[in-house]
Design a protein around this motif. Structure first.
Motif, PDB file in Angstrom:
ATOM      1  N   ASN A  47      -6.735   4.351  -1.482  1.00 11.74           N
ATOM      2  CA  ASN A  47      -6.475   3.029  -2.049  1.00 11.74           C
ATOM      3  C   ASN A  47      -7.775   2.267  -2.294  1.00 11.74           C
ATOM      4  N   ILE A  48      -7.857   1.617  -3.452  1.00 13.06           N
ATOM      5  CA  ILE A  48      -8.977   0.735  -3.738  1.00 13.06           C
ATOM      6  C   ILE A  48      -8.433  -0.661  -4.023  1.00 13.06           C
ATOM      7  N   TYR A  49      -9.208  -1.676  -3.641  1.00 13.63           N
ATOM      8  CA  TYR A  49      -8.816  -3.056  -3.900  1.00 13.63           C
ATOM      9  C   TYR A  49      -9.652  -3.588  -5.050  1.00 13.63           C
ATOM     10  N   VAL A  89     -10.448   0.760   0.475  1.00  8.45           N
ATOM     11  CA  VAL A  89      -9.801   0.228   1.681  1.00  8.45           C
ATOM     12  C   VAL A  89      -9.128   1.315   2.513  1.00  8.45           C
ATOM     13  N   SER A  90      -8.955   2.497   1.930  1.00 10.76           N
ATOM     14  CA  SER A  90      -8.452   3.667   2.660  1.00 10.76           C
ATOM     15  C   SER A  90      -8.874   4.892   1.871  1.00 10.76           C
ATOM     16  N   GLN A  97     -10.934  -6.629  -7.451  1.00 11.62           N
ATOM     17  CA  GLN A  97     -11.191  -8.069  -7.518  1.00 11.62           C
ATOM     18  C   GLN A  97     -11.607  -8.381  -8.948  1.00 11.62           C
ATOM     19  N   ASN A 128     -18.801   2.680  -0.786  1.00  5.02           N
ATOM     20  CA  ASN A 128     -17.582   1.971  -0.431  1.00  5.02           C
ATOM     21  C   ASN A 128     -17.020   1.111  -1.562  1.00  5.02           C
ATOM     22  N   GLY A 129     -17.398   1.400  -2.801  1.00  3.67           N
ATOM     23  CA  GLY A 129     -16.876   0.619  -3.906  1.00  3.67           C
ATOM     24  C   GLY A 129     -17.764   0.681  -5.123  1.00  3.67           C
ATOM     25  N   VAL A 140       0.850  -1.187   0.000  1.00  2.00           N
ATOM     26  CA  VAL A 140       0.000   0.000   0.000  1.00  2.00           C
ATOM     27  C   VAL A 140       0.878   1.226   0.000  1.00  2.00           C
ATOM     28  N   SER A 150     -13.335  -2.178  -3.997  1.00  2.00           N
ATOM     29  CA  SER A 150     -13.778  -1.685  -2.694  1.00  2.00           C
ATOM     30  C   SER A 150     -12.754  -0.674  -2.191  1.00  2.00           C
ATOM     31  N   LEU A 159      -4.138  -3.982  -5.257  1.00  2.00           N
ATOM     32  CA  LEU A 159      -4.365  -2.630  -4.762  1.00  2.00           C
ATOM     33  C   LEU A 159      -3.966  -1.583  -5.791  1.00  2.00           C
TER      34      LEU A 159
END
Length: 300
Positions: free
Chosen positions: A207-209, A203-204, A211, A170-171, A34, A201, A268
């Motif tokens: 930052n996005i995660y 995550v901060s 999938q 949130n995403g 990250v 999604s 990420l």
């Protein structure tokens, strides 16, 4: 790439050098670490104890003289920094042709823009929409450009990223869109579409995660030469030739994205800057940087 990256770019700041509104996407690279936000302040107005306070007072005095507020002056500087960034990437063929010195200059220009809102949370409503890739240093994207430069039978057109997250908190969903072609068989630049879909999604704050879920091949547009071969212009189209053409246009191949463990591939991605017409991103773990500008909506 066709068109000028400055075309259509505009700003509400009257003193900006930008006179038009740029079209603009991301093709994020997966990795495992990250990136932490650089501790810059969005406001360019120094504190009273700053060593640059004397300069700030002069800026305030000048702004008052010409009828501009310090905030207005800061907005103008931001637009100038964005303009400079577009200038230094303009002749790089989206990152394919760069020297070490050019990459250093580009990195400096990137950081100058990122400093204006570093650390502030991404607005998903503003992120929503379609973005066009203008520059990247990501190896897995540059290999597409390198292949097109070496292989006469392969073309890479525009690359987009489409975020669908306007009403989310949130995403959402992101789709990487690559336009490509095989000359003489498919239409120039946009003969077919490679589509990589992922859920993401937050995550901060930055930052996005991702999938990743599916890779698809669709929107095949064959060339006029191939259409003439399938259904000659001098003869009425038979039912069979018509069915062949319809099948090609409607063809779509879909493949799930899985690793050997049968789980979805993910990673990420750090969104380092966002406003109404520019998006900057960094693939976490050194996978490259991305410069995108807002584009017209794409219907998939």
């Amino acid at each position: 790439m066709p068109g000028d990256i400055f075309s259509g770019f505009h700003t509400d700041v009257s003193r900006s050098r930008l006179a038009q509104k740029m079209d603009v996407i991301a093709f994020p690279v997966c990795s495992a670490a990250v990136i932490r936000a650089v501790p810059f302040k969005k406001s360019l107005v120094p504190t009273p104890n700053s060593s640059t306070n004397v300069h700030h007072q002069k800026v305030v005095h000048y702004s008052a003289t010409v009828g501009l507020s310090p905030r207005r002056d800061a907005e103008t500087e931001l637009e100038d920094k964005k303009y400079e960034l577009l200038g230094v990437i303009r002749d790089t063929q989206r990152g394919l042709v760069t020297t070490a010195d050019q990459r250093s200059v580009i990195e400096e220009a990137l950081v100058s823009v990122e400093a204006f809102d570093a650390g502030e949370a991404i607005d998903l409503g503003e992120l929503d929409g379609t973005w066009r890739l203008q520059y990247t240093s990501a190896p897995d994207v540059l290999i597409l450009f390198e292949s097109a430069a070496r292989l006469p039978f392969f073309q890479v057109g525009q690359i987009f990223q489409k975020f669908e997250c306007r009403d989310e908190s949130n995403g959402g969903v992101v789709r990487n869109i690559v336009k490509w072609s095989i000359p003489s068989l498919l239409e120039e630049q946009e003969g077919a579409t490679l589509l990589v879909s992922a859920k993401f999604s937050v995550v901060s704050s930055r930052n996005i995660y991702l999938q990743f879920e599916e890779i698809a091949l669709n929107n095949i547009n064959i060339s006029e030469e191939l259409q003439a071969l399938i259904a000659p212009a001098i003869l009425p189209r038979s039912f069979i030739s018509f069915q062949i053409l319809q099948f090609i246009r409607a063809f779509k191949a879909e493949f799930p994205v899985r690793n050997p463990g049968r789980t979805s591939v993910g990673g990420l991605y750090y969104l380092s800057y966002l406003d109404k017409n520019m998006l900057l991103g960094r693939a976490v773990g050194g996978g490259g940087v991305f410069v995108f500008t807002r584009a017209q909506a794409i219907v998939l």
